[in-house]
Design an enzyme around this catalytic site. Structure first.
Site, PDB file in Angstrom:
ATOM      1  N   GLY A 157       0.843  -1.203   0.000  1.00  0.00           N
ATOM      2  CA  GLY A 157       0.000   0.000   0.000  1.00  0.00           C
ATOM      3  C   GLY A 157       0.872   1.245   0.000  1.00  0.00           C
ATOM      4  N   ASP A 186      -0.303   2.159   8.564  1.00  0.00           N
ATOM      5  CA  ASP A 186      -0.809   1.372   9.701  1.00  0.00           C
ATOM      6  C   ASP A 186       0.062   1.464  10.956  1.00  0.00           C
ATOM      7  OD1 ASP A 186      -2.703   0.548   7.857  1.00  0.00           O
ATOM      8  OD2 ASP A 186      -1.692  -1.335   7.417  1.00  0.00           O
ATOM      9  N   ARG A 218     -26.204  13.436  17.525  1.00  0.00           N
ATOM     10  CA  ARG A 218     -26.498  12.024  17.308  1.00  0.00           C
ATOM     11  C   ARG A 218     -25.160  11.300  17.288  1.00  0.00           C
ATOM     12  NH1 ARG A 218     -28.993  13.401  11.308  1.00  0.00           N
ATOM     13  NH2 ARG A 218     -27.270  14.775  10.782  1.00  0.00           N
ATOM     14  N   ALA A 243     -12.086  12.091  20.600  1.00  0.00           N
ATOM     15  CA  ALA A 243     -13.228  11.193  20.373  1.00  0.00           C
ATOM     16  C   ALA A 243     -13.778  10.715  21.716  1.00  0.00           C
ATOM     17  CB  ALA A 243     -12.787  10.006  19.522  1.00  0.00           C
ATOM     18  N   LYS A 300     -22.953  15.019  27.409  1.00  0.00           N
ATOM     19  CA  LYS A 300     -22.059  15.356  26.293  1.00  0.00           C
ATOM     20  C   LYS A 300     -22.895  15.799  25.094  1.00  0.00           C
ATOM     21  CE  LYS A 300     -18.027  14.431  26.213  1.00  0.00           C
ATOM     22  NZ  LYS A 300     -16.641  14.083  25.980  1.00  0.00           N
ATOM     23  N   GLU A 314     -10.764  -0.515  11.365  1.00  0.00           N
ATOM     24  CA  GLU A 314     -11.347  -1.492  10.420  1.00  0.00           C
ATOM     25  C   GLU A 314     -11.122  -2.938  10.862  1.00  0.00           C
ATOM     26  OE1 GLU A 314      -9.507  -1.260   6.546  1.00  0.00           O
ATOM     27  OE2 GLU A 314      -7.488  -1.513   7.354  1.00  0.00           O
TER      28      GLU A 314
HETATM   29  O1  F6P Z   1      -1.710  -1.302   4.760  1.00  0.00           O
HETATM   30  C1  F6P Z   1      -2.240  -0.085   4.365  1.00  0.00           C
HETATM   31  C2  F6P Z   1      -3.722  -0.197   4.106  1.00  0.00           C
HETATM   32  O2  F6P Z   1      -4.210   1.068   3.730  1.00  0.00           O
HETATM   33  C3  F6P Z   1      -4.548  -0.759   5.273  1.00  0.00           C
HETATM   34  O3  F6P Z   1      -4.804   0.190   6.270  1.00  0.00           O
HETATM   35  C4  F6P Z   1      -5.777  -1.239   4.555  1.00  0.00           C
HETATM   36  O4  F6P Z   1      -6.392  -2.275   5.272  1.00  0.00           O
HETATM   37  C5  F6P Z   1      -5.222  -1.735   3.250  1.00  0.00           C
HETATM   38  O5  F6P Z   1      -3.968  -1.097   3.057  1.00  0.00           O
HETATM   39  C6  F6P Z   1      -6.082  -1.448   2.059  1.00  0.00           C
HETATM   40  O6  F6P Z   1      -5.507  -2.070   0.969  1.00  0.00           O
HETATM   41  P1  F6P Z   1      -5.968  -1.843  -0.537  1.00  0.00           P
HETATM   42  O7  F6P Z   1      -5.506  -0.471  -0.947  1.00  0.00           O
HETATM   43  O8  F6P Z   1      -5.295  -2.920  -1.291  1.00  0.00           O
HETATM   44  O9  F6P Z   1      -7.463  -1.914  -0.531  1.00  0.00           O
END
Ligand code: F6P
Length: 323
Positions: free
Chosen positions: A11, A127, A162, A186, A213, A222
């Site tokens: 990535g 990441d 909300r 957050a 709040k 994710e």
């Molecule tokens: O490793 C970097 C990353 O952006 C992750 O955070 C994500 O899960 C993944 O790559 C997404 O990969 P792709 O661009 O192949 O969908």
């Protein structure tokens, strides 16, 4: 060493271009000819190897993505394909390789080194899940991109209260969710490192409501056990009121783009320079990284065997300050 090559793999992350630039110009400064391999290990297999000059990396530093292009290569997993690809490097007279990428890319880098071409890894992944470095290239820019969105969502969340659920990237790591959660204030962060259930998330929303709040923002990684979309659907059953129900934002690939921050440009430059120096000094199968502000090397096998953990104090801080 007379000739080296550089590639980006996996990535992309903001700052990869600054690193390519640093590698190319540092090599030239040391009298070494730099080459670029396009499309990561895929390009290595297909011999997409091009000479680089000082001019070919001009003005790329301020752009996200990677000028050398990148790929996740399945073909490179095949030993026969790898052997031929590395022979291609030799045929070009290339004596060393610099691989800019994450854990998957470093597996490939090790294989290249095993086939006799000295190889150095440079950690780049939003990441921040790479062992042997406190920060990878691209993390800081990504955090700032997430923050920009969180701040904007807070504007609307404060105007029409909300629950807002924001899914962030990170693969199996909760680093981005936790750090952006702290920096963005957050109300809740949900990461793969904690095992929260839908009911626990819902009770956090209710607790925030009872504390008065005015808005509720959850940053959900994710890779967390509960997905942001499922949390949203679950909360809809608890807050069925038309218009007042929860809202979901999946930030997606916007997190990977953008002009790199000053921090990422400087980190990428320092690591790119260190990688060339390490190769020239005869090192191989190591990753250059930064720990406590100091640039150094870690064996790639060690980096790959280390799974960075998140500081429990940061979780505590995030919870305490969301009061
Ligand atoms: O490793 C970097 C990353 O952006 C992750 O955070 C994500 O899960 C993944 O790559 C997404 O990969 P792709 O661009 O192949 O969908």
């Amino acid at each position: 060493m007379k000739r080296i090559a550089v590639l980006t793999s996996g990535g992309d992350s903001p700052g990869m271009n600054a690193c390519i630039r640093a590698v190319v110009r540092q090599a030239l400064a040391m009298g070494i000819d730099p080459y670029g391999v396009r499309r990561g290990f895929e390009g290595l297999i297909d011999q997409e190897i091009v000479p680089m000059t000082s001019r070919s990396v001009g003005s790329i530093m301020r752009h996200g993505g990677t000028a050398l292009l990148t790929a996740r290569s399945q073909r490179f997993r095949m030993p026969a394909v790898r052997t031929e690809a590395v022979q291609g490097l030799r045929d070009h007279g290339i004596e060393g390789l610099i691989v800019i990428g994450g854990n998957g890319s470093f597996q490939g880098a090790l294989k290249v080194a095993e086939l006799g071409i000295p190889t150095i890894g440079v950690p780049a992944s939003i990441d921040n899940d790479i062992g042997g470095t406190d920060m990878a290239i691209g993390v800081d820019t990504c955090l700032n991109t997430i923050l920009d969105s969180v701040d904007k969502i807070k504007d609307t969340a404060g105007s029409s209260p909300r629950p807002f659920l924001i899914e962030v990237m990170g693969r199996h790591s909760g680093y981005l969710a936790l750090l952006a959660g702290i920096a963005g204030g957050a109300e809740l962060v949900v990461t793969p490192e904690q095992k929260m259930t839908l009911e626990e998330v819902a009770s956090e929303v209710e607790s925030a409501y009872h504390r008065g709040k005015p808005l509720f923002i959850a940053l959900i990684a994710e890779g967390a056990a509960v997905r942001a979309a499922d949390v949203c659907e679950y909360l809809k059953t608890r807050y069925p009121v038309e218009g007042a129900g929860p809202r979901l934002t999946i930030l997606g690939h916007v997190q990977r783009g953008g002009s790199p921050s000053a921090f990422d440009r400087i980190l990428a430059t320092r690591l790119g320079v260190a990688a060339v120096k390490a190769l020239a000094a005869g090192e191989s199968s190591v990753m250059v990284g930064i720990r406590s502000g100091v640039v150094g090397t870690t064996p790639l096998v060690e980096s790959l065997a280390t799974c960075p953990t998140l500081d429990p104090d940061l979780f505590e801080m995030s919870r305490a300050l969301a009061a």
